[in-house]
Scaffold this motif. Structure first.
Motif, short mmCIF file in Angstrom:
data_model
loop_
_atom_site.label_atom_id
_atom_site.label_comp_id
_atom_site.label_asym_id
_atom_site.label_seq_id
_atom_site.Cartn_x
_atom_site.Cartn_y
_atom_site.Cartn_z
N VAL A 153 -14.38 7.09 -12.84
CA VAL A 153 -14.80 6.96 -11.52
C VAL A 153 -13.82 6.30 -10.67
N THR A 154 -13.19 6.83 -9.78
CA THR A 154 -12.62 6.20 -8.80
C THR A 154 -13.02 6.49 -7.32
N ALA A 155 -12.91 5.60 -6.30
CA ALA A 155 -13.43 5.49 -5.09
C ALA A 155 -12.48 5.09 -3.92
N GLY A 156 -12.79 5.38 -2.86
CA GLY A 156 -11.93 4.68 -1.78
C GLY A 156 -12.54 3.43 -1.33
N ARG A 157 -13.99 3.45 -1.16
CA ARG A 157 -14.74 2.50 -0.64
C ARG A 157 -16.29 2.61 -0.69
N ILE A 158 -16.95 1.28 -1.08
CA ILE A 158 -18.31 1.29 -1.30
C ILE A 158 -18.75 0.00 -0.54
N VAL A 159 -19.77 0.23 0.29
CA VAL A 159 -20.26 -0.72 1.18
C VAL A 159 -21.63 -1.06 0.70
N HIS A 160 -22.32 -2.08 0.27
CA HIS A 160 -23.54 -2.25 0.15
C HIS A 160 -23.97 -3.12 1.19
N LYS A 161 -25.32 -2.77 1.87
CA LYS A 161 -26.13 -3.61 2.77
C LYS A 161 -27.18 -3.93 2.29
N PRO A 162 -27.43 -5.12 1.68
CA PRO A 162 -28.64 -5.50 1.30
C PRO A 162 -29.60 -5.66 2.45
N SER A 163 -29.43 -6.14 3.52
CA SER A 163 -30.49 -6.29 4.51
C SER A 163 -31.03 -4.77 4.86
N LEU A 164 -30.35 -3.70 4.79
CA LEU A 164 -31.01 -2.49 5.09
C LEU A 164 -31.22 -1.68 3.90
N SER A 165 -30.87 -2.24 2.74
CA SER A 165 -31.06 -1.76 1.33
C SER A 165 -30.51 -0.21 1.20
N LEU A 166 -29.06 -0.35 1.98
CA LEU A 166 -28.03 0.73 2.14
C LEU A 166 -26.92 0.69 1.29
N THR A 167 -26.53 1.87 0.61
CA THR A 167 -25.09 1.84 -0.02
C THR A 167 -24.38 3.18 0.69
N GLU A 168 -23.14 2.57 1.36
CA GLU A 168 -22.28 3.41 1.83
C GLU A 168 -21.03 3.79 0.88
N VAL A 169 -20.90 5.19 0.64
CA VAL A 169 -19.91 5.77 -0.27
C VAL A 169 -18.92 6.79 0.37
N THR A 170 -17.74 6.29 0.18
CA THR A 170 -16.39 7.17 0.69
C THR A 170 -15.66 7.65 -0.26
N ASP A 171 -15.74 8.78 -0.59
CA ASP A 171 -14.60 9.59 -1.22
C ASP A 171 -14.62 8.95 -2.73
N LEU A 172 -16.03 9.33 -3.19
CA LEU A 172 -16.10 8.58 -4.68
C LEU A 172 -16.00 9.78 -5.65
#
Length: 846
Positions: free
Chosen positions: A530-549
């Protein structure tokens, strides 16, 4: 002189002597039993006052061996008769009768033998009328012996011994006091110019409160409170190897005790306090001109030795100190101050501590601001930091004011080494580390942040797991929202979010309470990368933003890497080899309205999709899925199923209580014999063994249901079979022997249907068809009935009429053969009803 006269004089003198002796005996007995008069007690009390001591006597007696004895003596502050300082059970007074006759100071010295001294530790208003039995509100000195010499300006104490709180002491001192007959008129002197110079009025130059005033009483109460705390602490001490010995030599003015000179020496074989034992305790200290110095403080315990020095200047309130310890010092400190204990560091071995510095105690001392400077070294064998065990820890540290730093930090673990530096300046910090170790060691860099610690604990590691890289960080120490932590490194043989990873490289950043991973490259232990451009995990919102994974990996593995709570959505799909997957969007932890992600899956091999409990092989499958909120939408699934094209769509609503599903499937020219073979209990090795012929299935179905509830299944569809053996179906297999019996021509029971079609509906979990029709060279079969999807029970009626050669064999007229089925799909029970001429046949029963 005549002899008779001499005899008379002797007799008179003898009588006088006897009378004097009897009078002395009577006076002694009376003085010992009844005590001397109030006038005598007043004289003695006045004498003490002239020496600068205020006392009260309950009794003053004559003792034949000790002379004048004062009993139940109470000592007060000389300027306040209500401020009780101490009480003593008895004093032997050596008086000068000549000085008494001249109205001079007549007390020469005081002898104290096996006396008991009681010092109150509570203010007068808090004392009970009866002394406490346990003595918690007072300090008792027992076995007090000593000699106190009194003169005009001095009180000398010689070899005063006693025991208090299990500590034996020896006191020698000299206390100077102002002459009570001082007229109070200041001395005057002539200046060089002929003027008069007088010393300043001490009452104007000092800030001492007036004795008896509220401020004075408050200061006394504060002093008593401090003394009581010290006594309570001393009461906790145990001396298993005998009483310590305390030697005190002092010289002071009673009116200025703060300027006293004191020499202090304490030796104890062993002192046990709470969880600490100090052996061979040796303390030497002095107090001179307002400077308190501990020139020697040594002891040892089971781990090592302690050696320390300190100096405190009363005028400037500055404290200088130095120490070297390899003892259980931290246990001793936390026993004295439990608030300092923490759960982050646990010393398994006693650390080597070297510390020196200076503090300004006149200013507030807080962990964030130490008014002064210090430097030192800590080195320790085994220690746990944030529950992570280390074999060796060492670092140099220093601080001044609001700046503290630790340099040359080394944390050695069985798996590797962590090296770094740390700086805290005002309310901000900077950190740097180089890591070659086991991933679990990284939890010690969480700095108490639960969010960072939870993220790091997502790693599940084995003994062979490794991480190498660099870590930097900065921000406000007490505000995690300002932290900026960055790491670049490589991982080997780890599990992250329960997903096995053989190798991974990434750049991680913790900023604004978010975990940001950029340019990750991950190789999984079982399959895929797996390769990806960017992964952002937001614990306060329990969210994970994935870009071009992007990756070549099973979808459930990919989704489990970034959002393990949502991975079960794709968990039922298997692949012969990892498909190509892309993923973009926002993934919520678990199911939630914030989900908004899309994925594409392209399978170069075979995907196995479960249908009715059996995985169907779908080659060259590709699909797109989109999840918004709690609704998963798969608009298109394309692939090849057993030689024929398949196209399907599916929508799953996870928000509904029963997880609602709806969709449709279209197939064309699917190998019918292979399809039926998949559902056999014992699959045939090939199609020929299964039915001896080929066949194709074409049809479609539209359905809706709640997951796990067969009663909720509704839908409709059409199916057509070309050139297929209908008796290969489990439903019609047991019908074959009955048909053979009715039409005994060879092979009739296994005739291949040139065409078989059916329209069907499903309502409340019940499958129904009214027009199943199969046409073979030997017969025409029509079937009508229902199947309960929940219970698997069926109710079917079948009608066959002969065709072709079979019709000729039945004496050239057509018969209708009717059969009925009960039981279950897995075990249908078919039976023949009757034969009817074709012109007499009735419609099939529902």
């Amino acid at each position: 002189m005549p002899v008779s006269s001499l005899r008379w004089i002797k007799r008179v003198l003898s009588m006088v002597a006897v009378l004097l002796l009897l009078f002395g005996i009577w006076a002694g007995v009376y003085g010992a039993s009844k005590g001397l008069t109030k006038k005598w007690r007043g004289m003695v009390q006045e004498e003490f006052h002239r020496h600068g001591i205020s006392v009260s006597l309950r009794r003053l007696t004559l003792d034949p061996f000790h002379g004048l004895v004062a009993k139940d003596v109470r000592f007060y502050h000389k300027d306040n008769d209500e401020a009780l300082i101490a009480s003593m059970d008895r004093l032997a007074l050596d008086v000068s009768l000549i000085a008494l006759a001249r109205d001079e100071l007549f007390l020469n010295h005081i002898e104290v033998t096996e006396a008991q001294i009681t010092i109150p530790l509570t203010p007068k208003r808090q004392r009970s009328k009866k002394p406490s039995e346990d003595g918690k509100d007072e300090l008792r000195i027992t076995g007090f012996n000593g000699r106190i010499h009194l003169d005009n300006h001095r009180i000398s104490v010689t070899n005063a011994e006693g025991e208090a709180l299990g500590i034996k002491f020896l006191l020698n001192g000299e206390f100077l006091h102002q002459d009570a007959n001082d007229d109070g008129i200041p001395d005057i002197a002539l200046t060089t110019d002929g003027g008069i110079q007088t010393p300043p009025d001490s009452s104007e130059t000092t800030n001492l409160p007036e004795p008896g005033s509220d401020q004075w009483n408050e200061s006394i109460n504060t002093a008593l409170s401090r003394l009581q705390k010290s006594v309570n602490l001393l009461r906790e001490l145990e001396f298993p190897d005998g009483s310590p010995r305390l030697v005190i030599n002092t010289k002071a003015e009673l009116d200025a005790l703060e300027e006293a000179t004191v020499d202090f020496q304490l030796n104890a074989p062993a002192v046990h306090w709470r969880n600490a034992t100090l052996n061979d305790l040796d303390i030497q200290a002095t107090y001179v001109d307002g400077v308190a110095s501990v020139s020697r403080c040594t002891y040892r315990d089971t781990d090592g030795e302690f050696d320390g020095e300190l100096e405190f200047v009363r005028a400037t309130k500055r404290l200088r100190f130095s120490l070297r310890s390899q003892t259980k010092l931290w246990d001793l400190i936390t026993s004295a101050a439990p608030d300092l204990a923490n759960n982050y560091v646990s010393w398994k071995d006693s650390p080597l501590l070297e510390l020196a510095g200076e503090l300004d105690c006149a200013q507030p001392i807080t962990p964030a601001n130490l008014p002064g400077q210090f430097e030192g070294l800590i080195a320790c064998g085994k220690v746990r930091i944030c529950e992570v065990p280390f074999d060796y820890v060492s670092f140099h540290f220093a601080g001044e004011g609001t700046t503290t730093f630790a340099r040359s930090i080394k944390l050695r673990h069985a798996s590797g080494l962590i090296e770094g530096d740390f700086l805290r300046e005002d309310d901000r910090f900077k950190a740097r580390a180089v890591v070659t170790a086991h991933p679990e060691e990284l939890t010690c860099f969480a700095f108490g942040s639960r969010g960072v610690e939870r993220f790091l604990k997502r790693f599940d590691c084995t003994r062979s797991s490794r991480v190498t890289g660099k870590l930097t960080g900065s921000g406000k120490f007490d505000d995690i929202g300002t932290w900026d932590l960055q790491a670049a490194g490589n991982f080997e043989d780890v599990r992250f979010n329960e997903t096995s990873v053989s190798k991974a490289s990434l750049h991680w950043q913790f900023l604004n309470r978010e975990h940001i991973i950029t340019q990750p490259s991950v190789r999984f232990a079982e399959e895929g990368t797996v390769t990806a451009g960017r992964i952002v995990h937001k614990p306060s919102l329990s969210l994970t933003e994935v870009t071009d994974l992007k990756g070549t990996v099973r979808p459930v593995t990919l989704l489990g890497l970034v959002a393990p709570d949502a991975a079960h959505i794709l968990g039922c799909y298997e692949f012969s080899q990892p498909p190509k997957v892309t993923l973009d969007g926002v993934i919520a932890s678990g199911l939630g309205r914030l989900n908004n992600f899309q994925a594409t899956i392209t399978t170069p091999g075979t995907a196995f999709i479960p249908v009715c409990g059996t995985p169907l092989p779908l080659k060259a499958a590709n699909t797109q899925l989109h999840m918004v909120g709690n609704v998963l939408d798969i608009p298109t699934i394309k692939g090849t199923l057993l030689g024929g094209p398949l196209q399907a769509n599916l929508t799953v609503d996870f928000a509904s209580e029963a997880t609602g599903m709806k969709g449709g499937v279209k197939v064309r020219n699917v190998d019918f014999s292979k399809l039926t073979n998949l559902y056999r209990d014992t699959p045939a090795k090939d199609s020929a063994e299964a039915d001896g012929s080929e066949g194709q299935l074409t049809g479609h179905i539209e359905f809706s249901c709640d997951a796990g509830d067969p009663r909720s299944l509704n839908g409709e569809g059409v199916a057509a079979i070309l050139n297929g053996n209908i008796f290969s179906l489990a439903l019609f297999g047991p019908l074959s022997p009955l048909v053979e019996a009715a039409l005994p021509e060879a092979g009739v029971g296994y005739s291949v249907a040139r065409e078989a079609t059916a329209n069907f509906t499903i309502k409340d979990g019940v499958f129904k068809t009214d027009d199943f029709e199969a046409l073979t060279p030997a017969f025409r079969m029509m079937v009508k009935g229902t199947v309960d999807c929940a219970t698997q029970r069926l109710d079917m009626n079948a009608r066959l009429n002969a065709r072709g050669v079979a019709k000729v064999a039945t004496i050239l007229f057509s018969y209708i053969f009717e059969f009925k089925a009960r039981g279950t799909i897995d075990d249908p029970k078919w039976k023949a009803l009757h034969f009817t001429k074709q012109e007499q046949a009735q419609p099939l029963e529902d």
